[in-house]
Design a protein around this motif. Sequence first.
Motif, PDB file in Angstrom:
ATOM      1  N   TYR A   1       0.833  -1.201   0.000  1.00 32.09           N
ATOM      2  CA  TYR A   1       0.000   0.000   0.000  1.00 32.09           C
ATOM      3  C   TYR A   1       0.873   1.258   0.000  1.00 32.09           C
ATOM      4  O   TYR A   1       0.580   2.227  -0.692  1.00 32.09           O
ATOM      5  CB  TYR A   1      -0.928  -0.004   1.214  1.00 32.09           C
ATOM      6  CG  TYR A   1      -1.804   1.218   1.312  1.00 32.09           C
ATOM      7  CD1 TYR A   1      -2.915   1.347   0.485  1.00 32.09           C
ATOM      8  CD2 TYR A   1      -1.529   2.222   2.225  1.00 32.09           C
ATOM      9  CE1 TYR A   1      -3.721   2.476   0.567  1.00 32.09           C
ATOM     10  CE2 TYR A   1      -2.332   3.340   2.312  1.00 32.09           C
ATOM     11  CZ  TYR A   1      -3.433   3.464   1.479  1.00 32.09           C
ATOM     12  OH  TYR A   1      -4.229   4.589   1.562  1.00 32.09           O
TER      13      TYR A   1
ATOM     14  N   GLY B   1       2.042   1.970  -3.339  1.00 30.50           N
ATOM     15  CA  GLY B   1       0.963   2.218  -4.280  1.00 30.50           C
ATOM     16  C   GLY B   1       0.520   1.032  -5.108  1.00 30.50           C
ATOM     17  O   GLY B   1      -0.145   1.209  -6.126  1.00 30.50           O
TER      18      GLY B   1
ATOM     19  N   LEU C   1      -1.295  -1.815  -3.814  1.00 31.72           N
ATOM     20  CA  LEU C   1      -2.594  -2.298  -3.341  1.00 31.72           C
ATOM     21  C   LEU C   1      -3.459  -1.140  -2.882  1.00 31.72           C
ATOM     22  O   LEU C   1      -2.956  -0.117  -2.405  1.00 31.72           O
ATOM     23  CB  LEU C   1      -2.423  -3.257  -2.158  1.00 31.72           C
ATOM     24  CG  LEU C   1      -1.984  -4.681  -2.447  1.00 31.72           C
ATOM     25  CD1 LEU C   1      -1.871  -5.463  -1.147  1.00 31.72           C
ATOM     26  CD2 LEU C   1      -2.930  -5.378  -3.388  1.00 31.72           C
ATOM     27  N   GLY C   2      -4.766  -1.361  -2.991  1.00 33.60           N
ATOM     28  CA  GLY C   2      -5.716  -0.388  -2.472  1.00 33.60           C
ATOM     29  C   GLY C   2      -5.988  -0.620  -0.998  1.00 33.60           C
ATOM     30  O   GLY C   2      -5.624  -1.658  -0.427  1.00 33.60           O
ATOM     31  N   HIS C   3      -6.669   0.323  -0.389  1.00 37.84           N
ATOM     32  CA  HIS C   3      -6.934   0.275   1.049  1.00 37.84           C
ATOM     33  C   HIS C   3      -7.785  -0.928   1.435  1.00 37.84           C
ATOM     34  O   HIS C   3      -7.516  -1.599   2.436  1.00 37.84           O
ATOM     35  CB  HIS C   3      -7.611   1.578   1.495  1.00 37.84           C
ATOM     36  CG  HIS C   3      -7.751   1.695   2.971  1.00 37.84           C
ATOM     37  ND1 HIS C   3      -8.944   1.458   3.609  1.00 37.84           N
ATOM     38  CD2 HIS C   3      -6.857   1.995   3.927  1.00 37.84           C
ATOM     39  CE1 HIS C   3      -8.776   1.626   4.901  1.00 37.84           C
ATOM     40  NE2 HIS C   3      -7.519   1.960   5.127  1.00 37.84           N
ATOM     41  N   GLY C   4      -8.807  -1.232   0.673  1.00 38.21           N
ATOM     42  CA  GLY C   4      -9.687  -2.366   0.981  1.00 38.21           C
ATOM     43  C   GLY C   4      -8.960  -3.696   0.924  1.00 38.21           C
ATOM     44  O   GLY C   4      -9.168  -4.571   1.772  1.00 38.21           O
ATOM     45  N   ALA C   5      -8.102  -3.851  -0.082  1.00 40.47           N
ATOM     46  CA  ALA C   5      -7.335  -5.094  -0.212  1.00 40.47           C
ATOM     47  C   ALA C   5      -6.361  -5.256   0.945  1.00 40.47           C
ATOM     48  O   ALA C   5      -6.161  -6.366   1.452  1.00 40.47           O
ATOM     49  CB  ALA C   5      -6.589  -5.116  -1.535  1.00 40.47           C
TER      50      ALA C   5
END
Length: 66
Positions: free
Chosen positions: A24, A27, A29-33
């Motif tokens: 994360y 940059g 992975l996204g926050h939900g993942a």
Amino acid sequence: MNQQTLKIVSLVALAATILPSLLYFVGVLGHGAVMATALIGTFVWFAVTPFWMGHEPEIDDKEVQI
């Protein structure tokens, strides 16, 4: 499961707890993942680790020198 398998599962779960945060940060992975992966990794780590941690290692007679 034997202790070696439990240790491997525990290590993978620990990596699933730590690596998403680093991914994360850069940059990937996204926050939900990150939240889902880290949460699952945490649950698995806490569920598996007590079964092998704190147990005496099995020692083969051939490995012991007197």
